[in-house]
Design an enzyme around this catalytic site. Sequence first.
Site, PDB file in Angstrom:
ATOM      1  CG  ASP A 183      11.389   0.938  13.791  1.00  0.00           C
ATOM      2  OD1 ASP A 183      11.885   0.333  14.571  1.00  0.00           O
ATOM      3  OD2 ASP A 183      10.824   1.881  13.761  1.00  0.00           O
ATOM      4  CG  ASN A 292       5.273  -1.220   9.477  1.00  0.00           C
ATOM      5  OD1 ASN A 292       5.086  -1.400  10.600  1.00  0.00           O
ATOM      6  ND2 ASN A 292       6.337  -0.401   9.065  1.00  0.00           N
ATOM      7  CG  ASP A 322      -1.145   9.994  -5.757  1.00  0.00           C
ATOM      8  OD1 ASP A 322      -1.611  10.208  -6.858  1.00  0.00           O
ATOM      9  OD2 ASP A 322      -0.453  10.994  -5.099  1.00  0.00           O
ATOM     10  CB  THR A 333       4.015   4.685  14.405  1.00  0.00           C
ATOM     11  OG1 THR A 333       4.648   3.433  14.287  1.00  0.00           O
ATOM     12  CG2 THR A 333       2.994   4.742  15.518  1.00  0.00           C
ATOM     13  CB  ALA A 334       5.017   3.246   9.325  1.00  0.00           C
ATOM     14  CE1 TYR A 335       3.041   7.067   2.002  1.00  0.00           C
ATOM     15  CE2 TYR A 335       3.140   4.523   1.354  1.00  0.00           C
ATOM     16  CZ  TYR A 335       2.949   5.990   0.817  1.00  0.00           C
ATOM     17  OH  TYR A 335       3.129   6.597  -0.418  1.00  0.00           O
ATOM     18  CB  SER A 336      -0.925   4.467   7.964  1.00  0.00           C
ATOM     19  OG  SER A 336      -2.093   4.887   8.534  1.00  0.00           O
ATOM     20  CB  SER A 338       3.732  10.048   6.501  1.00  0.00           C
ATOM     21  OG  SER A 338       4.766   9.789   7.101  1.00  0.00           O
TER      22      SER A 338
END
Length: 490
Positions: A183, A292, A322, A333-336, A338
Amino acid sequence: MSNKQPKAGNEQDSNPSTTSTDDVNVTQNQIQNFCLRRTPNMGVDDVCNQPEYQQSTSSSSDTTRSGSSAQLQYMKAANDVRKINKGLQNAQVNLEVKNLMIVTKLNDLFLVYLTRELVEWLLKNFPSINVYVEETLKDDPKFNTEGIYKDAKCIENKIFFWTPQFVKQHNLFFDMVITMGGDGTVLYVSTIFQQSVPPVLSFSLGSLGFLTNFKFENFKEDLPRILNHKIKSSLRMRLQCTVYRNKSNDNSIDLSEDSSTISPPLATVPFELKSSSTDQTMTIFSIHHVLNEITIDRGPGPFLTNLEIYGDDFFMTNAQGDGLIVATPTGSTAYSLSAGGSLVCPTVNAIALTPICPHTLSFRPIILPDSVCLKIKVSMKSRGSAWASFDGKSRTELRPGDYVKISCSSFSFPTVSSTDEQFIRNISRTLNWNVREQQKSFTNLLSSKNKKNFVKENKAKKEADELESSSSDEIEIQIKDKNKKKAVNK
């Protein structure tokens, strides 16, 4: 790029009582042509106010001149736009590939040899295609350009080399991009193509692979089908992030892997962006198109971020924590994810706003429409700077008074689709979506005597269940036969 995008098909009314089917088709064609030309930044109300739409509806019956005609036009335009959007999602593109670009994850030695194998196969089977690989491979003995020519028995120079600067200066030069990696390699393609992007075919040669939909072991079957026939392309939404800097903060820091490839020169900034900022104390610092997400966090600072969030110039809330993540459906499906954000299907045009460790527990993630223009400003009361990160490829310091405007980009990211259900397949494969462990059998804990009794009773129970289900099926068949006989007698 010589892509031929077919227009979405018209949906005709199958009702024979329709008075004028031709008029309906003409209306849909006019709206369709207008939307395909001019709707990247327009809403349904903009469609209603255009001369093409007004002219198409003015020839209808006199009843449309009643007080509800405006509402009827609005509803009809909304329905037509939905039909066009569905047609575009199912449209197939005929690729005429002359210049093919290959992007390889170069820090993996194995992928360099796979790239060599792919290039040699292309020269043998598609000799008319010019293949471009990264300039780093030009003098690499592992890639061995002269050896490829010899093995492929190619007498013409068909292997060329690209650099990020070449891509920036020749934005419409390439007809297709093949990625060899994961990716991160796909995100790198989005970074170097900051405007128009050719269709991207991604081979899964990384770790997870949300964006890599093709297996390299099948490339000899997949590539001829893609290069010789029409393909379905998924237009993935990107975000346009415009950084506005307070002129008193001109000494802020910009950390980029290659600043020349991240943002277009300010001379190419669209006129509407130049004219939209009426505050003479602000200046446009950079523009980024991200696939992303954009992340605004506190960076190395010890203090919580203090961010003001505006939606279409309306103050929404003040975020302390933060930081914030503003993600596309692809980035959901990435940082968001998590950080607790929701999964969003890539075909849904939406913006995901996800807080990172907010100071108030009531600040939950929210999904916003793609038509909204977000403005995230570092509050003048903030005790420190914030840092904006764009797809994890570059980072910019935002001091108090600086802000970022985030909206849907006019330049989508087209990826070659492997199957219609690839999103569900991907989250099931990579995230084990809704997978649970089945009830285990504990027969191994029984003694030999009790185990025999259990097996015997369990077998009898299964036979009884099968007999009951078969008898119910026979009853249903008998009822259907009786109904058929009654119908025949009538």
